[in-house]
Design a protein around this motif. Structure first.
Motif: not given
Length: 359
Positions: A131-144
């Motif tokens: 689940t964590a990997v899927a979240a990273l794959r979907a969001n790693w390029s977002r500003p945070e």
């Protein structure tokens, strides 16, 4: 485990910068679990894994950086009609509870990987890793908001933490598809190198901020950092040169050009980051000196606050601060396990006024 047992203790008298830390940050759970795992299998690591697993499985890519101790959402900030510490309001709640902080996923993956190395990761933990990997794959390029909980940006530390988490999980968690986790780590690292490499050959704070940041030392010192990856030495030297002061380390330069020590104290967490970075660079004596210097900055009870006033030799902010104690534990075992570690340093003392230089 909450971040601190106190609230509304400002960084110095008269400051309005005071926060409520009586909540459970997932990053803190990971730091503590990893620190204890460095000493060997222990129920505290198991507990940290259970907390992180439950929150990841429940919230996925909507993961919050902090929760109440019962797992509920952190309330928004508000002030109470009570007298706080001199110059401060009595504050409750914390706005960080609603932020998106990418590095949390990387730290969680490193924690799950540490549990797997000790054969203590169950099926729920493996599901949490996916689940964590899927979240990273979907969001790693977002500003945070990043580790320091600032305005959303493309923070370098968050991407490097994600790379370390993915590498550690791919190496240590035996599950289907783990080979693709390395590919994702390589993709993130390549784009981060393109956007966040300073012209001088070090990592810079963010894609649009060329200054150094002590947070960068954390992933660079990780055992999961890709072997042979560049920029550790240059980044550590820049942090020491620009953010070091009398053996202590500040987080970053303030945006309003306030001198170091004016807006906040030295960050004790960052002193332990520096010790770990020196050790990773193959400089064990320097690592031990930074460790001893930071370790000495305690109050009479032997507890650490978040910050230390270098000039006035006093603690700043809420205490005891959980993540500082976690990094103390981790650095203690790692520094003592290498030749020339803590036992090899002459003149180390348990007083912040004795060891004057850490270089």
């Amino acid at each position: 485990m909450v971040a601190a047992a106190t609230t509304s203790l400002p960084e110095h008298a008269g400051s309005e910068r005071d926060y409520d830390y009586r909540y459970a940050w997932l990053r803190d759970q990971c730091y503590a679990g990893l620190a204890v795992a460095a000493h060997g299998p222990h129920p505290l690591t198991d507990a940290a894994v259970r907390v992180a697993t439950a929150r990841v499985l429940a919230d996925g890519d909507r993961l919050r950086p902090a929760y109440r101790v019962d797992g509920g959402p952190v309330p928004d900030e508000s002030t109470l009609p009570l007298s706080g510490y001199p110059g401060a309001a009595d504050r409750v709640g914390n706005r960080a509870g609603a932020q998106f902080q990418l590095d949390s996923y990387g730290e969680i993956l490193e924690l799950l990987a540490a549990a797997a190395r000790q054969d203590r990761l169950d099926r729920d933990g493996i599901r949490a890793a996916h689940t964590a990997v899927a979240a990273l794959r979907a969001n790693w390029s977002r500003p945070e908001a990043g580790l320091w909980e600032l305005a959303p940006a493309w923070w370098t530390h968050s991407r490097l933490a994600a790379v370390c988490g993915l590498q550690a999980a791919a190496r240590d968690i035996r599950t289907h598809g783990a080979d693709r986790w390395r590919e994702l780590a390589d993709t993130i690292l390549a784009e981060t190198r393109r956007r966040c490499t300073h012209p001088s050959g070090r990592w810079q704070r963010a894609a649009d901020d060329p200054r150094p940041d002590a947070a960068l030392l954390r992933p660079l010192a990780s055992s999961a950092w890709p072997a042979g990856a560049p920029l550790l030495g240059a980044t550590r030297r820049a942090v020491e040169r620009e953010l070091g002061d009398d053996g202590f380390v500040y987080r970053f330069h303030s945006d309003d050009a306030t001198e170091l020590g004016g807006a906040e104290g030295a960050f004790l967490l960052c002193g332990f980051f520096m010790s770990a970075a020196c050790r990773a660079e193959g400089r064990p004596v320097a690592a031990a000196r930074w460790f001893e210097r930071t370790r000495a900055a305690t109050g009479p009870a032997g507890l650490f606050s978040e910050e230390f006033d270098v000039d006035r030799r006093r603690l700043r902010g809420n205490l005891p601060q959980a993540f500082v104690h976690a990094l103390l534990l981790e650095n203690a075992v790692r520094t003592a396990s290498v030749p020339g570690g803590v036992r090899g340093v002459r003149g180390a003392r348990g007083s912040a006024g004795v060891v004057r230089h850490a270089r």
